[in-house]
Design a protein around this motif. Structure first.
Motif, PDB file in Angstrom:
ATOM      1  N   LEU A  72       0.841  -1.064   0.043  1.00  0.00           N
ATOM      2  CA  LEU A  72      -0.154   0.054  -0.084  1.00  0.00           C
ATOM      3  C   LEU A  72       0.790   1.169  -0.108  1.00  0.00           C
ATOM      4  N   PRO A  73       0.796   2.065  -0.998  1.00  0.00           N
ATOM      5  CA  PRO A  73       1.553   3.387  -1.027  1.00  0.00           C
ATOM      6  C   PRO A  73       1.137   4.266   0.199  1.00  0.00           C
ATOM      7  N   LEU A  74       2.070   4.824   0.998  1.00  0.00           N
ATOM      8  CA  LEU A  74       1.652   5.336   2.335  1.00  0.00           C
ATOM      9  C   LEU A  74       1.158   6.781   1.820  1.00  0.00           C
ATOM     10  N   ALA A  75       0.263   7.115   2.699  1.00  0.00           N
ATOM     11  CA  ALA A  75      -0.490   8.753   2.554  1.00  0.00           C
ATOM     12  C   ALA A  75      -0.070   9.460   3.721  1.00  0.00           C
ATOM     13  N   ASP A  76       0.129   8.877   4.944  1.00  0.00           N
ATOM     14  CA  ASP A  76       0.468   9.559   5.954  1.00  0.00           C
ATOM     15  C   ASP A  76       1.875  10.185   5.960  1.00  0.00           C
TER      16      ASP A  76
ATOM     17  N   LYS B  18       7.369   5.426  -0.644  1.00  0.00           N
ATOM     18  CA  LYS B  18       7.330   4.643   0.424  1.00  0.00           C
ATOM     19  C   LYS B  18       6.128   3.772   0.392  1.00  0.00           C
ATOM     20  N   TRP B  19       6.218   2.419   0.721  1.00  0.00           N
ATOM     21  CA  TRP B  19       5.025   1.564   0.702  1.00  0.00           C
ATOM     22  C   TRP B  19       5.084   0.794   1.927  1.00  0.00           C
ATOM     23  N   ALA B  20       3.913   0.494   2.417  1.00  0.00           N
ATOM     24  CA  ALA B  20       3.568  -0.380   3.590  1.00  0.00           C
ATOM     25  C   ALA B  20       3.580  -1.980   2.785  1.00  0.00           C
ATOM     26  N   ALA B  21       4.426  -2.994   3.366  1.00  0.00           N
ATOM     27  CA  ALA B  21       4.363  -4.100   2.769  1.00  0.00           C
ATOM     28  C   ALA B  21       3.160  -4.794   3.348  1.00  0.00           C
ATOM     29  N   GLN B  22       2.411  -5.678   2.500  1.00  0.00           N
ATOM     30  CA  GLN B  22       1.532  -6.398   2.796  1.00  0.00           C
ATOM     31  C   GLN B  22       1.714  -8.068   2.588  1.00  0.00           C
ATOM     32  N   THR B  23       0.913  -8.840   2.533  1.00  0.00           N
ATOM     33  CA  THR B  23       0.723  -9.846   1.932  1.00  0.00           C
ATOM     34  C   THR B  23      -0.289 -10.367   1.414  1.00  0.00           C
ATOM     35  N   PRO B  24      -0.323 -11.576   0.318  1.00  0.00           N
ATOM     36  CA  PRO B  24       0.706 -12.572   0.111  1.00  0.00           C
ATOM     37  C   PRO B  24       1.957 -11.901  -0.499  1.00  0.00           C
ATOM     38  N   GLN B  25       3.062 -12.525  -0.181  1.00  0.00           N
ATOM     39  CA  GLN B  25       4.257 -12.086  -0.929  1.00  0.00           C
ATOM     40  C   GLN B  25       4.645 -13.438  -2.048  1.00  0.00           C
ATOM     41  N   MET B  26       4.961 -13.329  -3.236  1.00  0.00           N
ATOM     42  CA  MET B  26       5.028 -14.247  -4.404  1.00  0.00           C
ATOM     43  C   MET B  26       6.338 -14.447  -4.654  1.00  0.00           C
ATOM     44  N   PHE B  27       7.138 -15.530  -4.538  1.00  0.00           N
ATOM     45  CA  PHE B  27       8.376 -15.759  -4.982  1.00  0.00           C
ATOM     46  C   PHE B  27       8.584 -17.202  -5.436  1.00  0.00           C
ATOM     47  N   ARG B  28       9.420 -17.580  -6.340  1.00  0.00           N
ATOM     48  CA  ARG B  28       9.641 -18.823  -6.620  1.00  0.00           C
ATOM     49  C   ARG B  28      10.272 -19.559  -5.502  1.00  0.00           C
TER      50      ARG B  28
ATOM     51  N   HIS C  13      18.217  -8.627  -5.156  1.00  0.00           N
ATOM     52  CA  HIS C  13      16.933  -8.505  -6.299  1.00  0.00           C
ATOM     53  C   HIS C  13      15.956  -7.407  -5.633  1.00  0.00           C
ATOM     54  N   GLN C  14      15.057  -7.054  -6.700  1.00  0.00           N
ATOM     55  CA  GLN C  14      14.006  -5.940  -6.384  1.00  0.00           C
ATOM     56  C   GLN C  14      12.757  -6.478  -6.786  1.00  0.00           C
ATOM     57  N   PRO C  15      11.803  -6.864  -5.587  1.00  0.00           N
ATOM     58  CA  PRO C  15      10.587  -7.470  -5.928  1.00  0.00           C
ATOM     59  C   PRO C  15       9.588  -6.386  -6.469  1.00  0.00           C
ATOM     60  N   LEU C  16       8.578  -6.643  -7.165  1.00  0.00           N
ATOM     61  CA  LEU C  16       7.645  -6.027  -7.671  1.00  0.00           C
ATOM     62  C   LEU C  16       6.500  -5.681  -6.599  1.00  0.00           C
ATOM     63  N   LEU C  17       5.932  -4.416  -6.750  1.00  0.00           N
ATOM     64  CA  LEU C  17       5.221  -3.861  -5.787  1.00  0.00           C
ATOM     65  C   LEU C  17       3.910  -4.224  -6.641  1.00  0.00           C
ATOM     66  N   VAL C  18       2.870  -4.751  -5.907  1.00  0.00           N
ATOM     67  CA  VAL C  18       1.410  -4.665  -6.650  1.00  0.00           C
ATOM     68  C   VAL C  18       0.459  -4.094  -5.556  1.00  0.00           C
ATOM     69  N   GLU C  19      -0.142  -2.847  -6.116  1.00  0.00           N
ATOM     70  CA  GLU C  19      -1.018  -2.057  -5.133  1.00  0.00           C
ATOM     71  C   GLU C  19      -2.255  -2.792  -4.664  1.00  0.00           C
ATOM     72  N   SER C  20      -2.388  -2.660  -3.276  1.00  0.00           N
ATOM     73  CA  SER C  20      -3.535  -3.306  -2.586  1.00  0.00           C
ATOM     74  C   SER C  20      -4.251  -2.389  -1.534  1.00  0.00           C
ATOM     75  N   PRO C  21      -5.412  -2.619  -1.047  1.00  0.00           N
ATOM     76  CA  PRO C  21      -6.250  -1.750  -0.392  1.00  0.00           C
ATOM     77  C   PRO C  21      -5.461  -1.582   1.025  1.00  0.00           C
ATOM     78  N   MET C  22      -5.900  -0.916   1.755  1.00  0.00           N
ATOM     79  CA  MET C  22      -5.802  -0.563   3.287  1.00  0.00           C
ATOM     80  C   MET C  22      -6.467  -1.666   3.974  1.00  0.00           C
ATOM     81  N   GLU C  23      -7.629  -2.187   3.262  1.00  0.00           N
ATOM     82  CA  GLU C  23      -8.683  -3.407   3.979  1.00  0.00           C
ATOM     83  C   GLU C  23      -7.702  -4.549   4.393  1.00  0.00           C
TER      84      GLU C  23
END
Length: 237
Positions: free
Chosen positions: A146-150, A169-179, A206-216
């Motif tokens: 989630l991109p940080l808003a605060d 700046k992003w807040a990391a969530q899950t799932p986190q998907m790797f081989r 490595h640089q993992p990809l960020l996939v936007e997800s809601p605060m929920e």
């Protein structure tokens, strides 16, 4: 970068580490078993993962001493529902043991593993599907975030020492998907600086990809989070 044989069709597995007790939650039982909206918290999590058709199976990794799961989550059953009581002292150790269990059950190094917090019980199947679609052809993998808003503040002894630039700046969530074949060696050191799977992958350069997800998709952590999660779960009905 790890290379894999051309032509191999990977599968996706979910791995849910659930060997902890959730000490910060204030609950008298492991927080994953606290009832929310009529079911144990983890039951909601696993029900969402069960609706993700791209998953070959979901593996729940419990503490060897866990004697509550079967009664708390009776609906977790079937060919795609796996349980292993091989959890470790830390999250990283629990995930590493879970990866070994997946290998023992036939998973291959080129397969994708989606590690998800049991306490992110508001997960929706479509968010997982979006992550899988975004990472499927990626060389590294990625995570919901989630991109940080605060406005962010650095502190010392309860006082502000600086305002931190929140851009990028992003807040990391899950799932986190790797081989599996990349994540397993990344976790092998069990370094104290590894706070999630992405940080282990980052430590390899490595640089993992960020996939936007809601605060929920927040992680139930503090006592007040339980009431919020329950209200949101009830509102979905």
């Amino acid at each position: 970068m790890t290379s894999y044989a051309v032509g191999l069709q990977p599968q996706c597995y979910a791995l849910v580490p659930a060997a902890g007790v959730g000490a910060r939650s204030g609950a008298t039982i492991p927080k994953q078993y606290v009832p929310l909206a009529g079911q144990a918290m983890m039951a909601h999590t696993l029900a969402a993962l069960a609706q993700v058709t791209q998953l070959a199976a979901t593996l729940v990794v419990l503490s060897p001493q866990d004697d509550q799961f079967d009664a708390a989550v009776p609906g977790f059953a079937g060919e795609r529902a796996w349980v292993a009581r091989v959890g470790g002292e830390t999250r990283a150790e629990t995930v590493a043991n879970g990866l070994n269990e997946l290998l023992a059950r036939g998973a291959q190094p080129h397969d994708w593993v989606l590690v998800h917090d049991a306490a992110r019980c508001l997960l929706r199947p479509e968010w997982v599907a979006r992550l899988i679609a975004a990472c499927w052809d990626d060389e590294v993998g990625g995570l919901l975030a989630l991109p940080l808003a605060d406005t962010l503040k650095a502190s010392a002894q309860g006082r502000v020492t600086a305002t931190v630039d929140r851009r990028e700046k992003w807040a990391a969530q899950t799932p986190q998907m790797f081989r599996l074949g990349l994540l397993r060696p990344a976790l092998a050191s069990l370094n104290e600086g590894i706070t999630d799977e992405a940080s282990a992958i980052e430590a390899l350069g490595h640089q993992p990809l960020l996939v936007e997800s809601p605060m929920e998709n927040f992680k139930v952590t503090w006592p007040a989070d339980f009431a919020m999660a329950e209200a949101l779960l009830k509102s979905r009905r």
